[in-house]
Design an enzyme around this catalytic site. Structure first.
Site, PDB file in Angstrom:
ATOM      1  N   HIS A 224      -1.034   3.320   1.777  1.00 56.08           N
ATOM      2  CA  HIS A 224      -1.268   2.254   2.759  1.00 56.08           C
ATOM      3  C   HIS A 224      -2.751   1.887   2.801  1.00 56.08           C
ATOM      4  CE1 HIS A 224       2.665   2.159   4.872  1.00 56.08           C
ATOM      5  NE2 HIS A 224       2.754   3.405   4.423  1.00 56.08           N
TER       6      HIS A 224
ATOM      7  N   GLU B 204      -4.086  -0.371   4.551  1.00 53.16           N
ATOM      8  CA  GLU B 204      -4.439  -0.683   5.940  1.00 53.16           C
ATOM      9  C   GLU B 204      -4.695   0.567   6.781  1.00 53.16           C
ATOM     10  OE1 GLU B 204       0.058  -0.174   6.172  1.00 53.16           O
ATOM     11  OE2 GLU B 204      -1.451  -0.720   4.681  1.00 53.16           O
TER      12      GLU B 204
ATOM     13  N   CYS C  86       3.654   0.247  -0.046  1.00 51.32           N
ATOM     14  CA  CYS C  86       4.600   1.316   0.278  1.00 51.32           C
ATOM     15  C   CYS C  86       5.995   0.954  -0.246  1.00 51.32           C
ATOM     16  CB  CYS C  86       4.587   1.634   1.767  1.00 51.32           C
ATOM     17  SG  CYS C  86       5.379   3.233   2.138  1.00 51.32           S
TER      18      CYS C  86
END
Length: 214
Positions: free
Chosen positions: A195, A197, A85
């Protein structure tokens, strides 16, 4: 044992990043440490640089923990780095937010600027345009990832004739009629605007691909 340092410089969803790398590296026995210690960050097998918020604030926090130097020294030694990011955005030459131009790490050319889309922030799932021979996206069946951002790199380079072009290893996506860099794979330096994650199985596989390079 393989070690991954998640750089703590006051920005990013740090615990989510740590947990995601722990899950992706579990079968390989990866040890994940959250640290602002320059020596630990420099010498770990892999370094993850997260980032959330304003470009200038992230650069200020990065400098406070000597992050620019850590990243530079790792890349000179060919030690892998992954930016996520705003942790990707700060790797570029500069960022412009609210008319303020801030210097980035300068690992890549390009300017981070506001997306030219009808609605920002860009929040949600989008498909990316990954290169066919990408190691980053190897084995990923659905190239859909989760984005949350209002700024991005909309042009990589412009030559003397004013023509934009893209080197190998750059992945693009589109949102609201605008096109921007979604990921970069450049030797030991990888980065994603999205992202991993928060991107389910695709994000986990991407992290596994990165860990395999350590």
């Amino acid at each position: 044992m393989t070690t991954v340092a998640v750089l703590d410089y006051g920005s990013g969803n740090l615990r989510s990043a740590v947990r995601a790398v722990e899950r992706a590296g579990g079968s390989r026995g990866v040890e994940v440490v959250l640290t602002s210690d320059a020596r630990v960050a420099e010498h770990a097998d892999g370094l993850l640089v997260p980032g959330v918020g304003a470009f200038e604030a992230c650069m200020r926090g990065l400098r406070e923990v000597d992050g620019e130097r850590i990243i530079e020294r790792r890349l000179i030694a060919h030690r892998p780095v992954l930016g996520i990011c705003v942790g990707m955005q700060i790797l570029f030459a500069e960022g412009i937010e609210h008319g303020v131009r801030s210097r980035g790490c300068g690992e890549w050319p390009g300017t981070v600027e506001k997306l030219q889309a009808p609605i920002v922030p860009h929040m949600g799932w989008d498909t990316v345009e990954a290169p066919a021979d990408s190691g980053m996206f190897a084995g990923i069946e659905s190239e859909r990832f989760y984005f949350v951002h209002s700024y991005g790199v909309r042009e990589w380079l412009v030559d003397a004739e004013g023509t934009a072009f893209t080197p190998p290893g750059v992945t693009w996506t589109q949102y609201g009629g605008d096109r921007f860099v979604a990921a970069v794979e450049h030797g030991p330096l990888w980065a994603t605007q999205f992202h991993p994650e928060k991107s389910g199985d695709a994000g986990r596989r991407l992290l596994e691909n990165w860990i395999a390079t350590l």
